[in-house]
Design an enzyme around this catalytic site. Sequence first.
Site, PDB file in Angstrom:
ATOM      1  N   CYS A   1      -3.407  11.129   1.111  1.00  0.00           N
ATOM      2  CA  CYS A   1      -2.978   9.336   0.658  1.00  0.00           C
ATOM      3  C   CYS A   1      -0.843  10.047   0.139  1.00  0.00           C
ATOM      4  O   CYS A   1       0.096   9.491   1.141  1.00  0.00           O
ATOM      5  CB  CYS A   1      -3.273   9.248   0.105  1.00  0.00           C
ATOM      6  SG  CYS A   1      -4.301   8.860   0.339  1.00  0.00           S
TER       7      CYS A   1
ATOM      8  N   LYS B   1       0.688  -0.927   0.169  1.00  0.00           N
ATOM      9  CA  LYS B   1       0.367   0.287  -0.501  1.00  0.00           C
ATOM     10  C   LYS B   1       1.284   1.239  -0.049  1.00  0.00           C
ATOM     11  O   LYS B   1       0.668   1.976  -0.929  1.00  0.00           O
ATOM     12  CB  LYS B   1      -0.862  -0.445   1.023  1.00  0.00           C
ATOM     13  CG  LYS B   1      -1.330   1.188   1.286  1.00  0.00           C
ATOM     14  CD  LYS B   1      -3.075   1.794   0.339  1.00  0.00           C
ATOM     15  CE  LYS B   1      -2.869   3.419   0.956  1.00  0.00           C
ATOM     16  NZ  LYS B   1      -3.845   3.740  -0.832  1.00  0.00           N
TER      17      LYS B   1
HETATM   18  N1  SAJ Z   1      -0.373  15.016  -8.921  1.00  0.00           N
HETATM   19  C1  SAJ Z   1       1.002  15.286  -9.941  1.00  0.00           C
HETATM   20  N2  SAJ Z   1       1.094  14.864 -11.103  1.00  0.00           N
HETATM   21  C2  SAJ Z   1       0.440  13.505 -11.132  1.00  0.00           C
HETATM   22  C3  SAJ Z   1      -0.560  13.298 -10.725  1.00  0.00           C
HETATM   23  C4  SAJ Z   1      -0.918  13.700  -9.276  1.00  0.00           C
HETATM   24  O1  SAJ Z   1       1.230  16.442  -9.788  1.00  0.00           O
HETATM   25  O2  SAJ Z   1       0.530  12.990 -12.811  1.00  0.00           O
HETATM   26  C5  SAJ Z   1      -1.113  15.704  -7.377  1.00  0.00           C
HETATM   27  C6  SAJ Z   1      -2.338  15.700  -7.759  1.00  0.00           C
HETATM   28  O3  SAJ Z   1      -2.815  17.221  -8.597  1.00  0.00           O
HETATM   29  C7  SAJ Z   1      -2.636  16.125  -6.439  1.00  0.00           C
HETATM   30  C8  SAJ Z   1      -1.266  14.880  -5.366  1.00  0.00           C
HETATM   31  O4  SAJ Z   1      -0.616  14.417  -6.732  1.00  0.00           O
HETATM   32  O5  SAJ Z   1      -2.074  17.178  -5.885  1.00  0.00           O
HETATM   33  C9  SAJ Z   1      -2.532  13.611  -5.615  1.00  0.00           C
HETATM   34  O6  SAJ Z   1      -3.345  12.753  -6.202  1.00  0.00           O
HETATM   35  P1  SAJ Z   1      -3.750  11.290  -7.228  1.00  0.00           P
HETATM   36  O7  SAJ Z   1      -4.779  11.810  -8.187  1.00  0.00           O
HETATM   37  O8  SAJ Z   1      -2.656  11.000  -7.498  1.00  0.00           O
HETATM   38  O9  SAJ Z   1      -4.213  10.646  -6.138  1.00  0.00           O
HETATM   39  P2  SAJ Z   1      -4.931  10.296  -4.888  1.00  0.00           P
HETATM   40  O10 SAJ Z   1      -4.298  11.049  -3.356  1.00  0.00           O
HETATM   41  O11 SAJ Z   1      -6.458  11.111  -4.871  1.00  0.00           O
HETATM   42  O12 SAJ Z   1      -4.751   9.289  -4.358  1.00  0.00           O
HETATM   43  C10 SAJ Z   1      -4.020   8.505  -4.299  1.00  0.00           C
HETATM   44  C11 SAJ Z   1      -4.400   6.738  -5.106  1.00  0.00           C
HETATM   45  N3  SAJ Z   1      -3.130   6.369  -5.099  1.00  0.00           N
HETATM   46  C12 SAJ Z   1      -2.348   5.807  -6.485  1.00  0.00           C
HETATM   47  O13 SAJ Z   1      -2.761   6.160  -7.824  1.00  0.00           O
HETATM   48  C13 SAJ Z   1      -1.487   5.424  -6.475  1.00  0.00           C
HETATM   49  C14 SAJ Z   1      -5.871   5.643  -4.820  1.00  0.00           C
HETATM   50  O14 SAJ Z   1      -5.279   5.357  -5.675  1.00  0.00           O
HETATM   51  C15 SAJ Z   1      -5.790   5.773  -3.435  1.00  0.00           C
HETATM   52  O15 SAJ Z   1      -6.374   4.600  -2.864  1.00  0.00           O
HETATM   53  C16 SAJ Z   1      -5.269   6.784  -2.824  1.00  0.00           C
HETATM   54  O16 SAJ Z   1      -3.805   7.417  -3.180  1.00  0.00           O
HETATM   55  C17 SAJ Z   1      -5.068   6.929  -1.311  1.00  0.00           C
HETATM   56  O17 SAJ Z   1      -5.541   6.749  -0.226  1.00  0.00           O
HETATM   57  O18 SAJ Z   1      -4.230   6.016  -0.625  1.00  0.00           O
END
Ligand code: SAJ
Length: 420
Positions: free
Chosen positions: A253, A199
């Site tokens: 997360c 995780k």
């Molecule tokens: N972000 C970037 N660049 C990217 C992707 C995201 O800058 O290419 C930023 C987003 O703008 C945001 C942050 O990262 O600020 C996180 O966003 P996210 O969409 O990547 O993730 P979360 O936090 O909404 O959800 C994540 C997910 N983990 C993965 O994809 C590995 C989700 O599946 C998990 O269940 C969740 O964390 C969790 O609860 O752990």
Amino acid sequence: MKICVIGMGYIGLPTAAVLAKNGHEVLGVDVKPEILEFIKEKGAPSEEPGLAEFVLGVLASGSLKLASAPEIADVFILCLPTPINADKTPDLSYVEKGMASILTVLQNGNMVILESTVPPGTTGGIVADMVKAKGLDNVDLAFAPERVIPGNILNELQNLDRVMGGLTPRASARAKELYSCFVKGQIHITDATTAEFVKLVENSYRDVNIAFANELARLAPEMGINIWEAIDIANRHPRVNIHTPGPGVGGHCIAIDPYFIIDKVGVEKARFLSLARDVNSSMPQEVVSRLEKELGTLAGKNIAILGTAYKANVGDPRESPALDIIELLKEAGAKTLAHDPFVKPANSSVQLTSLDETLKNADAIIITTNHSVFGEIEPNYAGQLVTGKLIFDTKNIIKPQVWKDAGWRVLILGSGKPLV
Ligand code: SAJ
């Protein structure tokens, strides 16, 4: 089976609801009475698509009930927050309190499943120790992390693969059997500590990848490159998947989970993870410094912030880099107004204003979240409201050439390629 789900947050509530929908008698437990009241009346406190209707359906059928304390059951599932403390160490106090509440009704023969993100070793450590200290010797314990993405929870909850690890093969088999009632993806069984690590690794992978993208975004302008174009082309290679840069990593997360590993082994050993955290955490300052360079000084300037949610098209502002940017701008003497059509004022630590009010008399606009609607703002319309026609897009959502043609100075994070 009778199942108690402890914690009616963004994971516990949908998990309780799908279990209830699939033939179980579920009790959703939360210590906050206002959350239970809200769920009873409106279905779900979050804007999660489809969730409120789904929850109201299972509440009406009677298969999901709500209570402020656990009751005797066959299975207990803990979906409680595990934030980090100010010194970046894990705060497991909610899990400990949740376990303490379960222990008042737990019996031999029951199963306890932990879904909360925790440091490796927690299920076999704190959780098992608490059960043992209660004098119980026949309780199955397993770790089954949630992996769903806010904005698509109901779909991912049922369709994604899951990883699960019991402390014994029997606990693993029982956990797998239970989740099989609603999980259509594969369920991968391992030991509890590996499942806990998996995780953390999933979110750390994303953090490191985003840090790589952010580093490239810092370097690209020096070479006259637009990093968005470069990443887009590089990603056409079948074995390359570079994430996108931005003003930082928000949410509860990805910006937090790497610290659970860093804390366990120390910064010296977790060099890569620590560096990624540093790079991503430095992005708000990077954005503010870039704007300051463009404006000469930020003192006395009005800056319009578009987007305080941590990511596109959701209303959750937790750990949003936009909030750090607002703080840094204020420290530099600027005045800020912020607009976010998704974030409810009650959930916002900063005051939110309408789009027009936010743009009025602004010396510059910063787009901090890639809500789709921000890509549709008309440059000529915005131009009539602002004082200075400068737009800084940190998420590459606008059409830069259209804005330039309308007389705007356009900054794109990570781009040094001149517009024609
Ligand atoms: N972000 C970037 N660049 C990217 C992707 C995201 O800058 O290419 C930023 C987003 O703008 C945001 C942050 O990262 O600020 C996180 O966003 P996210 O969409 O990547 O993730 P979360 O936090 O909404 O959800 C994540 C997910 N983990 C993965 O994809 C590995 C989700 O599946 C998990 O269940 C969740 O964390 C969790 O609860 O752990």
